[in-house]
Design an enzyme around this catalytic site. Structure first.
Site, PDB file in Angstrom:
ATOM      1  N   GLY A  72      -7.989 -53.108 -13.825  1.00 31.67           N
ATOM      2  CA  GLY A  72      -8.931 -53.614 -14.809  1.00 31.67           C
ATOM      3  C   GLY A  72      -9.148 -55.109 -14.659  1.00 31.67           C
ATOM      4  CD  GLN A 181      -5.989 -52.325 -25.371  1.00 34.86           C
ATOM      5  OE1 GLN A 181      -5.624 -51.285 -25.904  1.00 34.86           O
ATOM      6  NE2 GLN A 181      -5.251 -52.945 -24.465  1.00 34.86           N
ATOM      7  CB  SER A 198      -7.725 -50.915 -17.146  1.00 38.07           C
ATOM      8  OG  SER A 198      -6.574 -50.867 -16.342  1.00 38.07           O
ATOM      9  CG  HIS A 200      -2.864 -49.094 -16.754  1.00 41.62           C
ATOM     10  ND1 HIS A 200      -2.081 -49.679 -17.718  1.00 41.62           N
ATOM     11  CD2 HIS A 200      -3.595 -50.093 -16.221  1.00 41.62           C
ATOM     12  CE1 HIS A 200      -2.330 -50.974 -17.766  1.00 41.62           C
ATOM     13  NE2 HIS A 200      -3.250 -51.254 -16.867  1.00 41.62           N
ATOM     14  CB  CYS A 324       6.038 -68.334 -30.195  1.00 41.43           C
ATOM     15  SG  CYS A 324       6.396 -69.921 -30.948  1.00 41.43           S
TER      16      CYS A 324
END
Length: 380
Positions: A72, A181, A198, A200, A324
Site C-alpha cells: 500500500g 482502512q 493495501s 493485508h 511518546c
C-alpha cells in the site's frame, strides 16, 4: 492463539481463510511469468487478469484502471508522485490533510524537496479536515493533486471525501483517495481520480497493494519505465499473492454489512465503557462518523509503551498511535495535529470474528493494568 485476543486489525488483518485457500492453489498453477506465451504463463496471465477484474469490481473501477504494487505504501508513493509528474505542466502544488498516512506525507516531503509546494489542511479535535478549508486550498490555480484518506488509520475518523471530491472536480484537480482502512469494510466513495489500498488490511497477504488510476487522469511514473502493470508499476507480479488478495477482498466485501454492524457495536461498547471504568481517560476520534472497527483512547499519567507491554502480558495484542515513550518523546503526527492527549495511547482495532467475550475480557482487565502502571509511577 489460545487466550491471546488479536486487536490490531488496523495494522494488519489476519489472513482470510478464503485467501489462504486461494494462495495455496495459485502457488501450484500461477507461478509462471504472466507476460510469456507458453501454457503455464497463459494460465498465470488468466489468474492475474481475473484477480484484477474482481478487485476492480470491488473498488468501483475498470480492470484496465487497476495495477498491483508491492505494498500500500508503494501504491501511495507511485500515486502521489506519478500523478504530480504527469500533471507537472498544470502545476506543482500538492494539497493534503494533516493526519494522512505517513506514506502520503513522506511523498509530499520528497515533492517539496524537488521544488514543488505542499499545503497541509488542518483537522478538528475529532481528526476531520474542514471541507471548506480544503476547497479553499485546492482553488489555487497551480494545484496538481489533492490527497485525502477515507478513514484515519489511528483514530478511525471518516473524512469528508464526497465533499472534498466535489470541490476538486469544481477546480479540475485530481483527488487521490487512500482507502487502506476501509476497502472491503465500507463502500468506496465516489469522485476519486486515483485510489490506493493495501491487501493485508482486508485479510489478503502482505506484499500486495492496489493503485487505481481513472481513465483521463494524467499519470506518468517517475521511475524508469517498465512494461508491466500498465507501465505504472515496475517489477514481476506476485500472481499467487494477488489471487489471494482478490479472494480476500471478495470475501470481506460479501461479509461487510453484517460484520461492520457487529464490530461497530463492540467498538461502541468500548468507547462508552472505558471512561466509566478508568479515570483520566480521553476517547479520541469521532464517535459516529468512524471506521467500524477502530477505537482509540489515551490514559493520562501512563507510559504508552508500558501499557501496551502489560496488555500483551494480559493476552491482548493492541497498538498505539503514539510513540511518546521513554525512547521517543515526539507523539504521533495524527494525535499532535488533533491536539489531543497522547500519553498512554491505545488503539483497539477489531478483526473479523472478534468476539464480545474478548471485548468483555479486555474491559475487565484494563482498569487494573492502568492502575498498576500509575501506582508504579507514583501517580495513583
Amino acid at each position: 492463539m489460545g487466550l491471546v485476543a488479536y486487536f490490531d486489525a488496523a495494522s494488519t488483518e489476519p489472513l482470510h481463510p478464503q485467501a489462504r485457500e486461494a494462495l495455496l492453489a495459485a502457488i501450484d498453477v500461477g507461478w509462471a511469468d504472466p507476460a510469456r506465451l507458453y501454457g503455464q504463463a497463459r494460465r498465470a496471465h488468466l489468474l492475474l487478469e481475473q484477480a484484477r477484474t474482481e478487485v476492480a469490481e470491488a473498488l468501483g473501477a475498470r480492470p484496465d484502471e487497476v495495477s498491483f504494487t508491492s505494498s500500500g505504501t508503494q501504491a501511495v508513493h507511485l500515486g502521489v508522485l506519478g500523478t504530480l509528474h504527469g500533471r507537472r505542466r498544470a502545476g506543482r502544488h500538492l494539497v493534503t490533510g494533516a493526519v494522512e498516512h505517513s506514506s502520503v506525507l513522506h511523498a509530499a516531503s520528497l515533492h517539496e524537496r524537488g521544488g514543488g509546494t505542499v499545503e497541509i489542511v488542518g483537522v478538528d479535535l475529532r481528526g476531520r479536515v474542514d471541507p471548506a478549508a480544503f476547497k479553499a486550498a485546492v482553488s489555487r490555480p497551480d494545484t496538481g493533486l489533492a490527497c485525502l484518506q477515507t478513514a484515519n488509520h489511528e483514530v478511525g475518523t471518516l473524512q469528508p471525501v464526497d465533499e472534498v471530491a466535489a470541490a476538486c472536480q469544481e477546480h479540475g484537480v485530481p483527488l487521490l483517495v487512500d482507502a487502506a482502512q476501509t476497502a472491503g469494510r465500507l463502500p468506496i466513495p465516489q469522485g476519486w481520480s486515483v485510489l490506493t489500498a493495501s491487501a493485508h488490511k482486508w485479510g489478503g497477504p502482505a506484499g500486495v497493494g492496489v493503485l487505481a488510476v481513472r481513465k483521463g487522469t494524467r499519470f506518468r511514473s517517475f521511475l524508469p519505465e517498465d512494461e508491466r502493470e500498465k507501465r505504472r508499476v515496475p517489477g514481476f507480479e506476485n500472481v499467487p499473492a494477488i489471487v489471494a488478495a482478490a479472494a480476500a477482498l471478495r470475501a470481506m466485501t460479501a461479509e461487510a454489512v453484517r460484520e461492520r454492524s457487529r464490530l461497530s457495536a463492540l467498538v461502541d461498547k468500548i468507547r462508552r465503557t472505558v471512561p466509566e471504568i478508568v479515570p483520566d481517560v480521553e476517547v479520541i476520534g469521532d464517535p459516529v462518523e468512524r471506521a467500524p472497527h477502530i477505537v482509540t483512547f489515551s490514559c493520562l499519567y501512563v507510559d504508552g509503551e508500558v501499557l501496551l507491554t502489560e496488555l500483551d502480558k494480559a493476552g491482548f495484542a493492541v497498538s498505539s498511535g503514539s510513540s511518546c515513550t521513554a525512547s521517543t518523546l515526539r507523539p504521533s503526527h495524527v494525535l499532535e495535529a488533533m491536539g489531543v492527549l497522547t500519553h498512554g495511547n491505545v488503539r483497539v482495532s477489531l478483526p473479523r470474528g472478534a468476539s464480545a467475550a474478548e471485548v468483555d475480557r479486555f474491559l475487565a482487565v484494563l482498569p487494573d493494568v492502568v492502575h498498576r502502571i500509575r501506582q508504579d509511577a507514583g501517580v495513583a
